[in-house]
Motif scaffolding. Structure first.
Motif, PDB file in Angstrom:
ATOM      1  N   LEU A  28      53.099 -21.668 -37.743  1.00  0.00           N
ATOM      2  CA  LEU A  28      53.700 -20.870 -38.803  1.00  0.00           C
ATOM      3  C   LEU A  28      54.769 -21.661 -39.546  1.00  0.00           C
ATOM      4  N   SER A  29      55.512 -22.474 -38.844  1.00  0.00           N
ATOM      5  CA  SER A  29      56.564 -23.241 -39.504  1.00  0.00           C
ATOM      6  C   SER A  29      55.966 -24.236 -40.496  1.00  0.00           C
ATOM      7  N   GLU A  30      54.859 -24.880 -40.129  1.00  0.00           N
ATOM      8  CA  GLU A  30      54.198 -25.809 -41.045  1.00  0.00           C
ATOM      9  C   GLU A  30      53.630 -25.072 -42.245  1.00  0.00           C
ATOM     10  N   TYR A  31      53.099 -23.885 -42.019  1.00  0.00           N
ATOM     11  CA  TYR A  31      52.547 -23.073 -43.101  1.00  0.00           C
ATOM     12  C   TYR A  31      53.643 -22.678 -44.091  1.00  0.00           C
ATOM     13  N   LEU A  32      54.781 -22.257 -43.583  1.00  0.00           N
ATOM     14  CA  LEU A  32      55.891 -21.893 -44.455  1.00  0.00           C
ATOM     15  C   LEU A  32      56.445 -23.115 -45.179  1.00  0.00           C
ATOM     16  N   GLU A  33      56.482 -24.238 -44.521  1.00  0.00           N
ATOM     17  CA  GLU A  33      56.951 -25.470 -45.150  1.00  0.00           C
ATOM     18  C   GLU A  33      56.024 -25.879 -46.291  1.00  0.00           C
ATOM     19  N   LEU A  34      54.753 -25.596 -46.147  1.00  0.00           N
ATOM     20  CA  LEU A  34      53.784 -25.901 -47.193  1.00  0.00           C
ATOM     21  C   LEU A  34      54.104 -25.132 -48.466  1.00  0.00           C
ATOM     22  N   PHE A  35      54.536 -23.884 -48.333  1.00  0.00           N
ATOM     23  CA  PHE A  35      54.889 -23.079 -49.501  1.00  0.00           C
ATOM     24  C   PHE A  35      56.212 -23.511 -50.120  1.00  0.00           C
ATOM     25  N   ARG A  36      57.039 -24.159 -49.359  1.00  0.00           N
ATOM     26  CA  ARG A  36      58.310 -24.644 -49.899  1.00  0.00           C
ATOM     27  C   ARG A  36      58.113 -25.912 -50.725  1.00  0.00           C
ATOM     28  N   ASN A  37      56.995 -26.587 -50.533  1.00  0.00           N
ATOM     29  CA  ASN A  37      56.713 -27.833 -51.249  1.00  0.00           C
ATOM     30  C   ASN A  37      55.446 -27.638 -52.094  1.00  0.00           C
ATOM     31  N   PRO A  38      55.583 -27.177 -53.332  1.00  0.00           N
ATOM     32  CA  PRO A  38      54.402 -26.875 -54.158  1.00  0.00           C
ATOM     33  C   PRO A  38      53.527 -28.096 -54.448  1.00  0.00           C
ATOM     34  N   ARG A  39      54.124 -29.293 -54.543  1.00  0.00           N
ATOM     35  CA  ARG A  39      53.318 -30.488 -54.794  1.00  0.00           C
ATOM     36  C   ARG A  39      52.334 -30.732 -53.661  1.00  0.00           C
TER      37      ARG A  39
END
Length: 100
Positions: A28-39
């Motif tokens: 879940l943390s990696e998934y949320l981090e993905l949304f924080r970095n749109p590029r």
């Protein structure tokens, strides 16, 4: 009363441990981090799209080759109904190509 409360606290601790393990398995943390970095999200979606397109192209090529192979075998068998149908299709295509 005190024993019931201690048992309840132990059960809650066990449930919290189970939930934390399940959340770790979900990444879940990696998934949320993905949304924080749109590029990065766009890059990964682009790569997924390219892979999907490549897979479709390869799949369509293989299915087309299989269909042509089966049609060749049908023509070789010289089945009257199917052979005449394929011959008619070939004649129509050749007529259309010669007109243009």
């Amino acid at each position: 009363m005190l024993m019931d409360r201690e048992n309840l606290i132990r059960e809650l601790c066990l449930k919290i441990d189970e939930l934390s393990v399940k959340i770790e398995k979900l990444n879940l943390s990696e998934y949320l981090e993905l949304f924080r970095n749109p590029r990065r999200l766009l890059y990964l979606n682009f790569l997924a799209g390219v892979a999907r397109g490549f897979g479709m192209a390869v799949g369509f090529t293989l299915l087309g080759a299989l269909a042509l192979y089966i049609l060749q075998r049908v023509v070789i068998l010289n089945l009257p109904l199917i052979g005449d149908f394929i011959a008619e299709l070939v004649r129509i295509v050749q007529d259309e190509l010669s007109v243009k």
